[in-house]
Design a protein around this motif. Structure first.
Motif, PDB file in Angstrom:
ATOM      1  N   ARG A  12       0.796   9.024   4.211  1.00 20.25           N
ATOM      2  CA  ARG A  12       0.689  10.419   3.779  1.00 20.25           C
ATOM      3  C   ARG A  12      -0.749  10.678   3.593  1.00 20.25           C
ATOM      4  O   ARG A  12      -1.202  11.826   3.610  1.00 20.25           O
ATOM      5  N   GLU A  13      -1.649   9.504   3.641  1.00 16.32           N
ATOM      6  CA  GLU A  13      -3.345   9.745   3.246  1.00 16.32           C
ATOM      7  C   GLU A  13      -3.840   9.539   4.624  1.00 16.32           C
ATOM      8  O   GLU A  13      -5.266   9.304   4.817  1.00 16.32           O
ATOM      9  N   GLY A  66      -3.584   3.983   1.793  1.00 13.66           N
ATOM     10  CA  GLY A  66      -1.980   4.005   1.443  1.00 13.66           C
ATOM     11  C   GLY A  66      -1.296   2.819   1.745  1.00 13.66           C
ATOM     12  O   GLY A  66      -1.625   1.856   2.029  1.00 13.66           O
ATOM     13  N   THR A  67       0.017   3.381   2.115  1.00 17.81           N
ATOM     14  CA  THR A  67       1.051   2.481   2.466  1.00 17.81           C
ATOM     15  C   THR A  67       0.477   1.727   3.785  1.00 17.81           C
ATOM     16  O   THR A  67      -0.067   2.419   4.720  1.00 17.81           O
ATOM     17  N   PHE A  68       0.887   0.386   3.878  1.00 13.69           N
ATOM     18  CA  PHE A  68       0.662  -0.378   4.947  1.00 13.69           C
ATOM     19  C   PHE A  68      -0.867  -0.841   5.088  1.00 13.69           C
ATOM     20  O   PHE A  68      -1.218  -2.062   5.088  1.00 13.69           O
ATOM     21  N   GLY A  69      -1.710   0.037   4.948  1.00 12.42           N
ATOM     22  CA  GLY A  69      -3.029  -0.416   4.974  1.00 12.42           C
ATOM     23  C   GLY A  69      -3.694  -0.816   3.579  1.00 12.42           C
ATOM     24  O   GLY A  69      -4.767  -1.558   3.530  1.00 12.42           O
ATOM     25  N   GLU A  70      -3.451  -0.363   2.528  1.00 17.05           N
ATOM     26  CA  GLU A  70      -3.941  -0.640   1.230  1.00 17.05           C
ATOM     27  C   GLU A  70      -3.072  -1.682   0.495  1.00 17.05           C
ATOM     28  O   GLU A  70      -3.496  -1.784  -0.749  1.00 17.05           O
ATOM     29  N   ASP A  71      -1.685  -1.998   0.804  1.00 16.72           N
ATOM     30  CA  ASP A  71      -0.808  -2.571  -0.020  1.00 16.72           C
ATOM     31  C   ASP A  71      -0.622  -4.046   0.414  1.00 16.72           C
ATOM     32  O   ASP A  71       0.159  -4.486  -0.181  1.00 16.72           O
ATOM     33  N   GLY A  72      -1.557  -4.524   1.002  1.00 16.89           N
ATOM     34  CA  GLY A  72      -1.120  -5.777   1.261  1.00 16.89           C
ATOM     35  C   GLY A  72      -0.786  -6.296   2.810  1.00 16.89           C
ATOM     36  O   GLY A  72      -0.935  -7.308   3.177  1.00 16.89           O
ATOM     37  N   HIS A  73      -0.129  -5.177   3.388  1.00 15.87           N
ATOM     38  CA  HIS A  73       0.334  -5.770   4.577  1.00 15.87           C
ATOM     39  C   HIS A  73      -0.638  -5.885   5.735  1.00 15.87           C
ATOM     40  O   HIS A  73      -0.600  -6.900   6.510  1.00 15.87           O
ATOM     41  N   VAL A  74      -1.600  -4.901   5.820  1.00 12.34           N
ATOM     42  CA  VAL A  74      -2.602  -5.248   7.053  1.00 12.34           C
ATOM     43  C   VAL A  74      -3.502  -6.492   6.422  1.00 12.34           C
ATOM     44  O   VAL A  74      -3.729  -7.136   7.230  1.00 12.34           O
ATOM     45  N   TYR A 212      -4.620  15.800  -5.418  1.00 14.04           N
ATOM     46  CA  TYR A 212      -5.131  15.579  -4.189  1.00 14.04           C
ATOM     47  C   TYR A 212      -5.961  16.902  -3.566  1.00 14.04           C
ATOM     48  O   TYR A 212      -7.036  16.768  -2.921  1.00 14.04           O
ATOM     49  N   GLU A 213      -5.544  18.306  -3.809  1.00  6.89           N
ATOM     50  CA  GLU A 213      -6.286  19.335  -3.565  1.00  6.89           C
ATOM     51  C   GLU A 213      -7.858  19.165  -4.136  1.00  6.89           C
ATOM     52  O   GLU A 213      -9.036  19.465  -3.548  1.00  6.89           O
TER      53      GLU A 213
END
Length: 314
Positions: A12-13, A66-74, A212-213
């Motif tokens: 979502r980021e 965010g998810t996938f890029g920052e959480d250990g997956h990549v 966020y805003e």
């Protein structure tokens, strides 16, 4: 160097990652590097991995928020491919992105507002898990960034309404005591392998909190640097942030967010891939330290090349 800037992603980021990545790519080009921007998405991901295309680069500048890029997956994929990349390794990324785990991990270093972890199942079963929660309180997804899904609740009705809304997207939410005070963020970068704390940034959002805003809209937040929290508290905050960075094993750059209230520093979260847009916090702190944006991203890229987050295979 030949550098691949990994941007975009599937979280979502995504839009913030695109903004950060394009700015980073241009800065690296200005420094003389050969740079390719790679928008990581579902369509091209298999090709990137199985063709080993990324091995053609000296460094992957990962700015997939965010998810996938920052959480250990990549990070685990880049480890397996043995490609030097920017930011923290797998373990630090997993812990920092998981707000519940991270709170448990750092509470021996600094104060953490009291919290409970609430599952969607518990909420839907109507258990009395909320009856002892102090109001006002803060709710936030266990795993998310950029304050997405975060709410300050000033009544039980507001708490129930926001939890119901967020459980449509998330399986677990953190419910935490609300601490009113001065919002601060502490950026840390590695300089020749040594973690270095940059000037503390004080955030004065024009909304209830730095959401966020307020983060990504020009004029929605006043930034004060150095933070006006006094010399003694400044040293306390710097010391705590550095201890957290080191305990998690962060690499190259990261940001520690918190609240100063009643002479005490309260930890909120660690961001292992902080935003690098024109409104982002880390570049502001780097500028106050004496680094231009180009110098900052060049330093991060060089640190990754010299000192990648993984151990090289023999």
């Amino acid at each position: 160097m030949k550098i691949a800037v990994l941007l975009g992603g599937i979280s979502r980021e995504r839009e913030i990652s695109l903004r950060s990545g394009k700015r980073i790519a241009q800065a690296l080009r200005n420094f003389g590097h050969q740079v390719d921007e790679i928008d990581v998405n579902f369509e091209n991901f298999d090709s990137l991995i199985w063709t080993k295309e990324l091995r053609n680069y000296d460094v992957a500048f990962n700015i997939l928020h965010g998810t996938f890029g920052e959480d250990g997956h990549v990070q685990s994929i880049l480890d397996a491919l043995q490609i030097p990349y920017t930011g923290s390794g797998v373990e630090a990324s997993v812990i920092a992105f998981d707000k519940y785990l991270c709170n448990l991990y750092v509470q021996d270093i600094t104060a953490v507002p009291e919290f409970i972890l609430l599952s969607k199942e518990e909420f839907e079963q109507g258990k009395n898990v909320l009856q002892n929660i102090e109001i006002p309180c803060v709710i936030k997804p266990r795993k998310e960034g950029s304050s997405i899904g975060t709410h300050i609740c000033f009544s039980k009705e507001e708490l129930l309404e926001n939890l119901k809304k967020e459980f449509e997207k998330y399986d677990e939410m953190l419910v935490q005591r609300y601490v009113k005070g001065t919002e601060v963020t502490v950026s840390i970068i590695d300089i020749d392998g040594i973690p270095t704390v940059l000037p503390i940034l004080e955030l004065r959002p024009k909304k209830l909190f730095y959401d966020y805003e307020a983060k990504y809209t020009d004029g929605m937040t006043e930034f004060v640097i150095p933070a006006e929290i006094g010399e003694e508290m400044t040293e306390v905050v710097k010391d705590n942030a550095l201890k957290i960075y080191r305990k998690l094993g962060c690499k190259h750059f990261a940001r520690v967010d918190g609240i100063v209230s009643d002479g005490k520093f309260y930890f909120l979260e660690v961001n292992t891939l902080p935003g690098m847009t024109e409104l982002s916090d880390l570049p502001m702190s780097a500028k106050a330290y004496g680094l231009t944006f180009e110098e900052l991203v060049n330093r991060i890229a060089n640190e990754a090349f010299k000192n990648p987050p993984f151990k090289k295979f023999k």
